[in-house]
Design an enzyme around this catalytic site. Structure first.
Site, PDB file in Angstrom:
ATOM      1  N   SER A  71      24.604 -45.749  -0.899  1.00 52.45           N
ATOM      2  CA  SER A  71      23.417 -45.283  -1.620  1.00 52.45           C
ATOM      3  C   SER A  71      22.678 -44.235  -0.799  1.00 52.45           C
ATOM      4  O   SER A  71      21.522 -44.378  -0.472  1.00 52.45           O
ATOM      5  CB  SER A  71      22.475 -46.437  -1.986  1.00 52.45           C
ATOM      6  OG  SER A  71      21.980 -47.052  -0.815  1.00 52.45           O
TER       7      SER A  71
ATOM      8  N   ALA B  36      21.753 -51.241   3.718  1.00 51.53           N
ATOM      9  CA  ALA B  36      22.120 -51.630   5.085  1.00 51.53           C
ATOM     10  C   ALA B  36      23.498 -51.109   5.488  1.00 51.53           C
ATOM     11  O   ALA B  36      23.714 -50.730   6.636  1.00 51.53           O
ATOM     12  CB  ALA B  36      22.057 -53.152   5.216  1.00 51.53           C
TER      13      ALA B  36
ATOM     14  N   ASP C 151      25.567 -38.980   7.313  1.00 50.25           N
ATOM     15  CA  ASP C 151      25.552 -38.610   5.885  1.00 50.25           C
ATOM     16  C   ASP C 151      26.381 -37.370   5.566  1.00 50.25           C
ATOM     17  O   ASP C 151      26.760 -37.165   4.415  1.00 50.25           O
ATOM     18  CB  ASP C 151      24.112 -38.324   5.416  1.00 50.25           C
ATOM     19  CG  ASP C 151      23.287 -39.600   5.298  1.00 50.25           C
ATOM     20  OD1 ASP C 151      23.888 -40.692   5.353  1.00 50.25           O
ATOM     21  OD2 ASP C 151      22.057 -39.488   5.153  1.00 50.25           O
TER      22      ASP C 151
ATOM     23  N   CYS D 192      -2.172  -3.667   7.196  1.00 53.24           N
ATOM     24  CA  CYS D 192      -1.708  -3.949   8.560  1.00 53.24           C
ATOM     25  C   CYS D 192      -2.017  -2.780   9.466  1.00 53.24           C
ATOM     26  O   CYS D 192      -2.249  -1.659   9.035  1.00 53.24           O
ATOM     27  CB  CYS D 192      -0.223  -4.296   8.557  1.00 53.24           C
ATOM     28  SG  CYS D 192       0.840  -2.883   8.222  1.00 53.24           S
TER      29      CYS D 192
ATOM     30  N   TRP E  59      21.842 -41.636  -1.893  1.00 55.41           N
ATOM     31  CA  TRP E  59      20.795 -41.175  -2.790  1.00 55.41           C
ATOM     32  C   TRP E  59      20.127 -42.358  -3.449  1.00 55.41           C
ATOM     33  O   TRP E  59      20.694 -42.965  -4.361  1.00 55.41           O
ATOM     34  CB  TRP E  59      21.395 -40.293  -3.877  1.00 55.41           C
ATOM     35  CG  TRP E  59      21.838 -38.970  -3.366  1.00 55.41           C
ATOM     36  CD1 TRP E  59      21.231 -38.208  -2.402  1.00 55.41           C
ATOM     37  CD2 TRP E  59      22.965 -38.227  -3.808  1.00 55.41           C
ATOM     38  NE1 TRP E  59      21.910 -37.055  -2.214  1.00 55.41           N
ATOM     39  CE2 TRP E  59      22.985 -37.025  -3.071  1.00 55.41           C
ATOM     40  CE3 TRP E  59      23.960 -38.442  -4.761  1.00 55.41           C
ATOM     41  CZ2 TRP E  59      23.948 -36.048  -3.247  1.00 55.41           C
ATOM     42  CZ3 TRP E  59      24.933 -37.471  -4.935  1.00 55.41           C
ATOM     43  CH2 TRP E  59      24.917 -36.292  -4.182  1.00 55.41           C
TER      44      TRP E  59
ATOM     45  N   GLU F 119       0.837  -1.204   0.000  1.00 56.57           N
ATOM     46  CA  GLU F 119       0.000   0.000   0.000  1.00 56.57           C
ATOM     47  C   GLU F 119       0.874   1.256   0.000  1.00 56.57           C
ATOM     48  O   GLU F 119       0.630   2.219  -0.735  1.00 56.57           O
ATOM     49  CB  GLU F 119      -0.901   0.044   1.248  1.00 56.57           C
ATOM     50  CG  GLU F 119      -1.800  -1.158   1.419  1.00 56.57           C
ATOM     51  CD  GLU F 119      -1.145  -2.294   2.212  1.00 56.57           C
ATOM     52  OE1 GLU F 119       0.037  -2.590   1.965  1.00 56.57           O
ATOM     53  OE2 GLU F 119      -1.831  -2.895   3.035  1.00 56.57           O
TER      54      GLU F 119
ATOM     55  N   THR G 140      14.436 -41.123  12.776  1.00 55.71           N
ATOM     56  CA  THR G 140      14.040 -40.821  14.164  1.00 55.71           C
ATOM     57  C   THR G 140      13.351 -39.464  14.239  1.00 55.71           C
ATOM     58  O   THR G 140      12.298 -39.318  14.869  1.00 55.71           O
ATOM     59  CB  THR G 140      15.290 -40.811  15.087  1.00 55.71           C
ATOM     60  OG1 THR G 140      16.074 -41.967  14.789  1.00 55.71           O
ATOM     61  CG2 THR G 140      14.913 -40.791  16.537  1.00 55.71           C
TER      62      THR G 140
HETATM   63  C1  AOF Z   1       0.384  -5.099   4.442  1.00 55.59           C
HETATM   64  N1  AOF Z   1       1.022  -4.882   3.249  1.00 55.59           N
HETATM   65  O1  AOF Z   1       2.646  -5.308   1.813  1.00 55.59           O
HETATM   66  C2  AOF Z   1       2.602  -6.505   3.806  1.00 55.59           C
HETATM   67  C3  AOF Z   1       1.907  -6.755   5.011  1.00 55.59           C
HETATM   68  O2  AOF Z   1       7.375  -6.221  10.148  1.00 55.59           O
HETATM   69  P1  AOF Z   1       6.650  -5.614   8.983  1.00 55.59           P
HETATM   70  O3  AOF Z   1       6.438  -4.145   9.177  1.00 55.59           O
HETATM   71  O4  AOF Z   1       7.340  -5.897   7.685  1.00 55.59           O
HETATM   72  O5  AOF Z   1       5.192  -6.265   8.914  1.00 55.59           O
HETATM   73  C4  AOF Z   1       5.022  -7.590   8.504  1.00 55.59           C
HETATM   74  C5  AOF Z   1       3.599  -8.038   8.686  1.00 55.59           C
HETATM   75  O6  AOF Z   1       2.710  -7.115   8.061  1.00 55.59           O
HETATM   76  C6  AOF Z   1       3.325  -9.389   8.011  1.00 55.59           C
HETATM   77  O7  AOF Z   1       3.486 -10.455   8.912  1.00 55.59           O
HETATM   78  C7  AOF Z   1       1.886  -9.245   7.565  1.00 55.59           C
HETATM   79  O8  AOF Z   1       0.988  -9.550   8.607  1.00 55.59           O
HETATM   80  C8  AOF Z   1       1.819  -7.800   7.220  1.00 55.59           C
HETATM   81  N2  AOF Z   1       2.322  -7.672   5.853  1.00 55.59           N
HETATM   82  N3  AOF Z   1       0.817  -6.036   5.281  1.00 55.59           N
HETATM   83  O9  AOF Z   1      -0.590  -4.421   4.728  1.00 55.59           O
HETATM   84  C9  AOF Z   1       2.101  -5.547   2.903  1.00 55.59           C
HETATM   85  N4  AOF Z   1       3.736  -7.162   3.507  1.00 55.59           N
HETATM   86 ZN    ZN Z   2       1.264  -2.851   5.987  1.00 54.07          ZN
END
Ligand code: AOF
Ligand code: ZN
Length: 364
Positions: free
Chosen positions: A178, A174, A210, A86, A180, A63, A285
């Site tokens: 191998s 065994a 390995d 965000c 791979w 954004e 394991t």
């Molecule tokens: C958005 N637009 O392009 C992205 C978002 O630590 P920051 O600031 O980089 O935030 C990362 C978090 O923000 C990521 O885990 C996700 O929830 C959100 N990413 N959000 O609006 C974006 N990359």
């Molecule tokens: Zn953001």
């Protein structure tokens, strides 16, 4: 500026935003621990003002990338974005605030943010009087960040367990030779899958026996791209000359010894280190421990068309004594890998998804 469909410009803009998000490359280390996100800003007549996408942690979110290009032109715009804006200050500031300050009129987003730290942007935007719509192409956005979304919901790294086997379920002869059993084509395919993850994981026994390099390499066996973190897990002491500790060999690929046998503890520690996708390559394991802990999200199996009759199994005893208790993952895909070179043989690749553990038991 380019005009999108005048009658219904938002779906077209969302398709473009998805395309922009994907342009960064394959899902994985390019943006991890962050998702791939795209954004398109539209005028009220449906024409495009600007577009943006996220290039990885520490760089502007999609954004903000688009808003920076639009400047004053963003006033009254509709922001079409693949992920809910965000609402937090992480490595960068909250996109909800940036959209409010730019005075956009409307926000259309596809997928709700599954990251609890960043979620809540939609509510903040609505409180500021911005019209908000969610859900357009939500499934596509989720698919774009399939592993990242799953990890955010689980609040631990997503785990892919990969193994190779002969027709009779042996992963090594065994005498330990191998190393791979799979074909060259299968091994090349493995490197492509490794490149999508940000963490390679093996048990300390596998390192001792390995001595794998665990790097991502090309056809000529040269390390390529962003190298995942290489992790040895277990309590056994390891020789300092083990290949996984050799950063010169592997264009600086970092490595780590986690001294625990508990998968939950190991994943919690990797999550804290901002790891999102673990590629588990054995041995038996460790594979059994992860299966029993219910933390395997995807299984990749290469089947080589020959018999050994004896030798190491891919997985240790799971405590299953009767067929009704068998571990039965769902088959997502089956493919034949054609020989990569002369003398190579076809291998079969299966990709499987374990059902969530509780459900697995109830289904029987
Ligand atoms: C958005 N637009 O392009 C992205 C978002 O630590 P920051 O600031 O980089 O935030 C990362 C978090 O923000 C990521 O885990 C996700 O929830 C959100 N990413 N959000 O609006 C974006 N990359
Ligand atoms: Zn953001």
């Amino acid at each position: 500026m380019k005009c999108l469909d005048q009658r219904d410009p938002e779906p077209g803009a969302m398709r473009r935003a998805l395309e922009l998000a994907a342009a960064i490359g394959a899902p994985g280390p390019a943006t991890y621990p962050n998702p791939r996100v795209g954004c398109v800003l539209l005028r009220s007549d449906g024409s495009m003002i600007a577009e943006g996408f996220h290039r990885g942690p520490g760089t502007p979110h999609a954004e903000v990338d688009a808003l920076a290009k639009a400047g004053e032109g963003a006033r009254g715009a509709t922001a079409v974005v693949t992920l809910e804006p965000c609402n937090h200050t992480g490595r960068t500031g909250p996109c909800s605030q940036a959209l409010i300050e730019a005075v956009v009129a409307r926000v259309v987003y596809a997928q709700a943010d599954p990251n609890p730290v960043a979620a809540g942007g939609a509510d903040t935007l609505k409180q500021a009087g911005i019209e908000v719509e969610q859900g357009l192409y939500a499934a596509e956005s989720r698919a774009l960040n399939r592993v990242w979304t799953h990890a955010a919901e689980l609040q631990r790294p997503y785990v892919t367990w990969k193994f190779a086997t002969t027709l009779d379920g042996r992963s090594a002869a065994a005498d330990g030779t191998s190393r791979w059993v799979s074909s060259r084509a299968a091994r090349l395919d493995t490197h492509k899958l490794r490149a999508l993850s940000d963490t390679m994981l093996v048990g300390t026994n596998t390192v001792a026996v390995d001595d794998p390099a665990l790097t991502v390499r090309d056809q000529e066996d040269r390390p390529v791209g962003v190298q995942p973190l290489r992790v040895a897990m277990g309590e056994r002491n390891l020789p300092a000359e083990s290949k996984i500790f050799d950063s010169g060999l592997s264009s600086g690929a970092p490595s780590l010894h986690l001294r625990t046998r508990d998968p939950h503890e190991a994943l919690a520690s990797l999550w804290e280190r901002e790891r999102r996708h673990v590629f588990l390559e054995g041995g038996p394991t460790l594979a059994a421990a992860f299966l029993e802990a219910g933390v395997v999200d995807e299984i990749v199996v290469y089947v080589a068309p020959f018999l050994l009759g004896a030798g190491r199994s891919a997985v240790a005893d799971l405590g299953i004594t009767t067929i009704a208790d068998a571990f039965r993952p769902r088959v997502r895909s089956v493919d034949v890998l054609a020989p990569a070179t002369e003398g190579d043989e076809p291998n079969v690749r299966l990709i499987l998804e374990p059902a969530p553990q509780a459900q697995n038991r109830e289904d029987r």
